[in-house]
Design a protein around this motif. Structure first.
Motif, PDB file in Angstrom:
ATOM      1  N   PRO A  91       0.940  -1.290  -0.122  1.00 29.31           N
ATOM      2  CA  PRO A  91       0.018   0.490   0.109  1.00 29.31           C
ATOM      3  C   PRO A  91       0.585   1.394  -0.012  1.00 29.31           C
ATOM      4  O   PRO A  91       2.131   1.196   0.523  1.00 29.31           O
ATOM      5  CB  PRO A  91      -0.941   0.059   1.132  1.00 29.31           C
ATOM      6  N   ASP A  92       0.183   2.491  -0.791  1.00 28.52           N
ATOM      7  CA  ASP A  92       0.890   3.353  -0.878  1.00 28.52           C
ATOM      8  C   ASP A  92       1.621   4.247   0.410  1.00 28.52           C
ATOM      9  O   ASP A  92       2.445   5.206   1.048  1.00 28.52           O
ATOM     10  CB  ASP A  92       0.464   4.498  -1.807  1.00 28.52           C
ATOM     11  N   GLU A  93       0.385   4.118   1.291  1.00 26.62           N
ATOM     12  CA  GLU A  93       0.731   4.427   2.900  1.00 26.62           C
ATOM     13  C   GLU A  93       0.989   3.931   3.617  1.00 26.62           C
ATOM     14  O   GLU A  93       1.677   4.670   5.130  1.00 26.62           O
ATOM     15  CB  GLU A  93      -0.829   4.819   3.236  1.00 26.62           C
ATOM     16  N   TRP A  94       1.428   2.314   3.560  1.00 25.94           N
ATOM     17  CA  TRP A  94       2.257   2.413   4.888  1.00 25.94           C
ATOM     18  C   TRP A  94       3.934   2.956   4.770  1.00 25.94           C
ATOM     19  O   TRP A  94       4.669   3.402   3.780  1.00 25.94           O
ATOM     20  CB  TRP A  94       2.620   0.968   4.728  1.00 25.94           C
ATOM     21  N   ASN A  95       4.449   3.098   5.667  1.00 22.90           N
ATOM     22  CA  ASN A  95       5.518   3.096   6.078  1.00 22.90           C
ATOM     23  C   ASN A  95       7.130   2.481   6.088  1.00 22.90           C
ATOM     24  O   ASN A  95       6.737   1.417   7.052  1.00 22.90           O
ATOM     25  CB  ASN A  95       6.119   3.899   7.842  1.00 22.90           C
ATOM     26  N   ASN A  96       7.785   2.688   5.258  1.00 23.57           N
ATOM     27  CA  ASN A  96       9.254   1.713   5.118  1.00 23.57           C
ATOM     28  C   ASN A  96      10.081   2.198   5.916  1.00 23.57           C
ATOM     29  O   ASN A  96      10.930   3.865   5.248  1.00 23.57           O
ATOM     30  CB  ASN A  96       9.213   1.408   3.827  1.00 23.57           C
ATOM     31  N   GLY A  97      11.184   1.597   7.051  1.00 24.65           N
ATOM     32  CA  GLY A  97      11.947   2.453   7.274  1.00 24.65           C
ATOM     33  C   GLY A  97      13.094   2.963   6.973  1.00 24.65           C
ATOM     34  O   GLY A  97      14.327   3.417   7.020  1.00 24.65           O
ATOM     35  N   ASN A  98      13.408   1.731   4.875  1.00 20.05           N
ATOM     36  CA  ASN A  98      14.768   2.065   4.994  1.00 20.05           C
ATOM     37  C   ASN A  98      14.724   3.216   3.751  1.00 20.05           C
ATOM     38  O   ASN A  98      15.588   3.695   2.685  1.00 20.05           O
ATOM     39  CB  ASN A  98      14.859   0.578   3.593  1.00 20.05           C
TER      40      ASN A  98
END
Length: 533
Positions: free
Chosen positions: A477-484
């Motif tokens: 999903p576009d709204e998820w946050n990726n730590g990298n």
């Protein structure tokens, strides 16, 4: 056929008289058969039933081969059967010698007091049986039967003969497919013991595993090309590796925006397997890049499919941003129509990201995996939301055992022996379970003619193993946050592949291509077993 004729002719010329076996009861329970070793015998097959008539060479309740002698006798001991004084044991014996096979049929023995102490024996292995779920389904998967390796095995004898005084045996085995004939087959060995498929990766058997060759992206506009290349799919140390590589390493980076890939092929082994979504031929442009990753997807559609059973897979998930591994099943034939009307069973899916979280902070990276059933009358009506479950664990760093247990009563998923998801649609089946009269009013029920509540999951399905990358269907999903770093493409973007490739410096280091031969980014599978039900 020639061997059977020779056996028959030899047996008729060199007669052998079958002796009566010694039969005794064991204490506290069981029965013992012993046939003398006269130097000519190589195998004795015992077929018997308790208090049930046994005519001719019909299969008994118990059927065993003994292929070696102990202390001068071919001994079979069964401590699992309860025989009491006065019970009638009906039996027949098949004796194999160097000159042929000979029968002693239509025999009865009346049990008397036990005289022999029971030995320590391993009980015969039986095929898995279908259990009817209780109201609360079990939290542990059914036990896996282990084939016995003792010298006493389920019988491969049987055939036709001349009667009780011995005669010719013509063996006609039907032991290559489950269920087997217990009177002619070794029921402790696959597939007769229920183990209908086993893959230990002693080699990469391309007769069993077909590579899919396509750029179609699985209908999800994924970013990989599926190839048949030992850089992307190979076997080592009894483990399958499916590893992603860069298309630019194969063709050069400029090729992505200007080259043409033609996968139509010139021989059967090279034919493109999916033309949908421009899967067999594409040309890159400045805005419409070619698929920037090469990977693999293999399947058993032409070699193996099954209806009902238990599947155990030992596997480790890949580590690397935007990787999408899956081990799953599709119907061999679309008996109820196109996807999702004929069903899909996903044993597992995962994401390779190390730190991928939703807006609530819940992790959905390589420490999470999901199992799902897809079903519905037609796209976009899909009731998967009612039949999916995500769990957390160390999937990217350790091997785990993933299990699917499927029968006419339901489908249950397990992780390392612990139940994660149980699906029972109820007596009215998946149409009512999915409430499609409300969500898809006026639609026809594709399963209406079936009386099986598990429809569409009442047909043969085949196995698929693949490693995808990215895609625009919403699995990432576009709204998820990726730590990298932020997700480098938008699911609505017409230039998603280009956007993904141009952000290579953010995601490609997470694949660790220079470490451990890049295999941290590989989907790894150690073994697969399928048991019939």
């Amino acid at each position: 056929m020639f061997w059977l004729l020779l056996l028959s002719l030899t047996s008729s010329c060199l007669a052998y008289t079958v002796q009566q076996p010694q039969i005794t009861l064991l204490e506290p329970q069981g029965i013992r058969f012993a046939y003398p070793d006269d130097g000519q015998v190589t195998l004795v097959a015992y077929h018997y039933s308790i208090n049930q008539p046994l005519s001719g060479v019909a299969a008994g309740t118990y059927n065993y081969d003994v292929n070696s002698a102990t202390n001068g006798y071919f001994v079979h001991e069964n401590t699992n059967v309860n025989v009491g004084t006065g019970d009638v044991v009906s039996y027949w014996v098949n004796v194999i010698t160097s000159t042929g096979g000979y029968l002693l049929t239509d025999q009865n023995w009346v049990a008397s007091a036990p005289t022999t102490q029971p030995p320590v024996t391993d009980p015969p292995t039986q095929p898995p049986t279908t259990q009817t779920p209780a109201t609360d389904p079990p939290t542990q998967p059914p036990a896996t039967p282990t084939p016995s390796q003792t010298t006493t095995t389920q019988s491969t004898g049987g055939g036709t003969g001349t009667g009780g005084d011995g005669g010719t045996v013509v063996v006609t085995p039907s032991c290559s497919a489950y269920p087997c004939d217990a009177s002619t087959c070794d029921m402790t060995q696959p597939p007769c013991n229920g183990l209908i498929f086993e893959e230990n990766w002693d080699e990469f058997n391309l007769d069993r595993w077909q590579h899919e060759l396509t750029m179609s992206g699985g209908g999800n506009w994924e970013f990989q090309i599926y190839t048949n290349n030992r850089s992307n799919s190979y076997v080592r140390d009894n483990t399958l590796f499916i590893k992603p590589t860069l298309t630019a390493d194969h063709y050069g980076e400029s090729f992505l925006s200007s080259g043409t890939i033609d996968m139509w092929g010139g021989s059967p082994a090279d034919f493109c397997t999916a033309n949908a979504w421009w899967g067999c031929m594409r040309t890159g442009s400045a805005s419409n890049y070619l698929n920037p990753v090469e990977s693999a997807r293999i399947r058993t559609v032409d070699s193996f499919a099954f209806k009902y059973g238990r599947v155990d897979v030992e596997a480790k998930m890949p580590t690397g941003d935007w990787l999408w591994p899956a081990i799953w099943f599709l119907p061999k034939k679309n008996a109820y129509g196109q996807w999702p009307a004929s069903g899909e069973m996903d044993l597992l899916e995962s994401r390779g990201n190390t730190d991928l979280r939703d807006s609530q902070g819940v992790s959905h990276g390589n420490d999470a995996m999901g199992s799902t059933l897809h079903w519905g009358p037609y796209w976009p009506f899909n009731g998967y939301q009612k039949t999916t479950k995500e769990v957390h664990g160390s999937f990217g760093s350790e091997f785990h055992t993933y299990t699917l247990d499927w029968d006419e009563n339901g489908i249950t998923f397990y992780l390392d022996g612990t139940q994660t998801l149980h699906v029972d649609p109820g007596d009215q089946g998946f149409w009512e379970f999915g409430e499609f009269d409300d969500s898809a009013p006026g639609s026809n029920n594709p399963w209406a003619t079936s009386s099986n509540k598990m429809t569409p999951f009442d047909q043969e399905f085949y196995l698929i193993i693949n490693l995808a990358v990215g895609g625009t269907n919403g699995y990432f999903p576009d709204e998820w946050n990726n730590g990298n770093g932020a997700k480098p493409w938008n699911n609505a973007s017409p230039t998603a592949m280009r956007d993904f490739w141009q952000a290579k410096n953010t995601w490609y280091p997470t694949w660790q291509s220079g470490v451990n031969n890049g295999e941290n980014a590989a989907l790894q599978v150690k073994n697969i077993k399928v048991w019939a039900k």
